[in-house]
Enzyme design. Sequence first.
Site, PDB file in Angstrom:
ATOM      1  N   GLY A  56       0.832  -1.201   0.000  1.00 51.02           N
ATOM      2  CA  GLY A  56       0.000   0.000   0.000  1.00 51.02           C
ATOM      3  C   GLY A  56       0.861   1.243   0.000  1.00 51.02           C
ATOM      4  O   GLY A  56       2.043   1.194   0.334  1.00 51.02           O
ATOM      5  N   GLY A  58       0.880   5.694   0.776  1.00 49.36           N
ATOM      6  CA  GLY A  58       0.235   6.849   1.377  1.00 49.36           C
ATOM      7  C   GLY A  58       0.931   8.128   0.975  1.00 49.36           C
ATOM      8  O   GLY A  58       1.804   8.136   0.095  1.00 49.36           O
ATOM      9  N   ALA A  59       0.568   9.223   1.639  1.00 50.40           N
ATOM     10  CA  ALA A  59       1.119  10.533   1.281  1.00 50.40           C
ATOM     11  C   ALA A  59       2.592  10.648   1.645  1.00 50.40           C
ATOM     12  O   ALA A  59       3.340  11.370   0.983  1.00 50.40           O
ATOM     13  CB  ALA A  59       0.307  11.632   1.973  1.00 50.40           C
ATOM     14  N   TYR A  60       3.021   9.930   2.690  1.00 54.00           N
ATOM     15  CA  TYR A  60       4.381  10.114   3.179  1.00 54.00           C
ATOM     16  C   TYR A  60       5.272   8.891   2.986  1.00 54.00           C
ATOM     17  O   TYR A  60       6.426   8.906   3.398  1.00 54.00           O
ATOM     18  CB  TYR A  60       4.345  10.485   4.664  1.00 54.00           C
ATOM     19  CG  TYR A  60       3.465  11.682   4.923  1.00 54.00           C
ATOM     20  CD1 TYR A  60       3.850  12.957   4.521  1.00 54.00           C
ATOM     21  CD2 TYR A  60       2.234  11.541   5.547  1.00 54.00           C
ATOM     22  CE1 TYR A  60       3.042  14.057   4.735  1.00 54.00           C
ATOM     23  CE2 TYR A  60       1.414  12.637   5.775  1.00 54.00           C
ATOM     24  CZ  TYR A  60       1.831  13.898   5.364  1.00 54.00           C
ATOM     25  OH  TYR A  60       1.028  14.978   5.585  1.00 54.00           O
ATOM     26  N   LYS A  62       5.232   4.301   1.902  1.00 55.65           N
ATOM     27  CA  LYS A  62       4.562   3.096   1.434  1.00 55.65           C
ATOM     28  C   LYS A  62       4.767   1.967   2.432  1.00 55.65           C
ATOM     29  O   LYS A  62       5.624   2.033   3.314  1.00 55.65           O
ATOM     30  CB  LYS A  62       5.092   2.697   0.057  1.00 55.65           C
ATOM     31  CG  LYS A  62       6.585   2.377   0.043  1.00 55.65           C
ATOM     32  CD  LYS A  62       7.091   2.105  -1.367  1.00 55.65           C
ATOM     33  CE  LYS A  62       7.065   3.341  -2.235  1.00 55.65           C
ATOM     34  NZ  LYS A  62       7.663   3.113  -3.567  1.00 55.65           N
ATOM     35  N   ASP A 177      -9.448   6.657  14.834  1.00 57.05           N
ATOM     36  CA  ASP A 177      -9.586   6.458  13.383  1.00 57.05           C
ATOM     37  C   ASP A 177     -10.070   5.041  13.089  1.00 57.05           C
ATOM     38  O   ASP A 177      -9.512   4.330  12.252  1.00 57.05           O
ATOM     39  CB  ASP A 177      -8.261   6.731  12.681  1.00 57.05           C
ATOM     40  CG  ASP A 177      -8.432   6.949  11.171  1.00 57.05           C
ATOM     41  OD1 ASP A 177      -9.584   7.205  10.741  1.00 57.05           O
ATOM     42  OD2 ASP A 177      -7.442   6.849  10.436  1.00 57.05           O
TER      43      ASP A 177
END
Length: 464
Positions: A56, A58-60, A62, A177
Amino acid sequence: MEVEEGNYLQYNSNFIMNSLARDNNGQENLDDEIQYRDRGVQPKLIKNYILGDVLGEGAYGKVKDAMCSFTQKRVAIKILKRVRLKKIPGGEASVLKEISITKKLHNKHIVKLIDHFIIEEKGKLYIVYEYVGGGTLQQLLEHSPKGKLPMAQCQFIFKQLTDAIEYIHSQKILHRDIKPDNILFTHGNVLKLSDFGVSEDSSQIEDFECLSRSYGSPAFQPPELTQFQQTFSPFKIDIWAMGVTLYLMTIGKFPFSGTNMYTLFENISKCNIVFPTDIDKDLQSLIKGILQVDHNQRFTLEQIKSHPWCLKELPTEEFVPLLPETKFLPLEMAYGGDEEEELIFGYENDPDQISSISHSTIVKHNNSNHFYHDKNITLSSSSSSLNDSKDDIVVPNNSNIINELQSSSDELSNHQLNVNTQAQPPQQNQDPRSSPQPPLRNSSNRRPKITFESPVDKNKCIVQ
């Protein structure tokens, strides 16, 4: 491996060897016992972890599939670029807080933190978690024909989720979350709660005003955050998200929606929940009790666990299947990945799980050109005992093979349960049971040695 080219021998590690070739009909070809084929791209080794495919992004950074070369256990490594983290205020501090919180939690329903380290030269932060291969709740919902799960499966998942939330709350941790993407499953159907990136340790908070800000996914936020209320119960935030998740699993859609953030938050604040006419009355009562606008009227975890819907036995239905087990690609490239073979390593951190290798295993003796085929050799899990006793060697009742093994007993005096392809010079007083060196780092003048052990027949075979 030595490859003959012209009149000289050259070591070449760019090829791998299959133990048994087959003809066009799929039958064993005894005339050609060794098959050579291209190895492919060499996998990367970070610290003592062999990196695999990306799981996966993400923004910052993997998340990558990986395997510990010491334990041969499969892991998941979150790789974060420090340059990107430094661009947001408190970005790196937030990651370190996530590490601190996850290290504090030890429960079967929480994804385990194994290791974390920084490599300054690469400018990256690595966080190593246990590998959970059954997929997420979000993937289960996406693979379900109706976008929802059978009631019995919903109950099974929700009860595990309740246990997970109850545990982290007992440790004074607020997840903040809870959503299907952060709910994982092992292939043994054990729920694992993950991603504590926006979590808070309430025992370390002096000013609870920071909890009034919304950090999680908008559709799972409670009314006290969408209305920016100053007084609320922090632990009831996770309970609200549990209710939204339960509605999504059983009904197949979100209880609140909107074309934009403002409309979504407005609908959450109104809390007008619509139920299908055929919904179970006990389930409807449970969801209504959890999704209360007033956090003081919202169900507690004890009320949820004792609710009739959670206690009653529901009709048995076929569950939506989890994601299938996968092979660890770098090892498949290194040691073979034919359709007839089984080569699956280190799943689920389960010491009772043993993977098998169905193809023949070759034993080659020094100063000899003989090969011995021993089928159905199983590769034991990494938790097996690393026993070096010669009494563990069991050979078939074949006098020629016994004589050959006896003549090469010096070579078989040291057998470890490992997959070690980094040859090293012998050292004095070296313990043969010490941790194996990282594989796939072959010396240019040494041959790789691969040892397999059968926990059933106690057969040990070496490829050297």
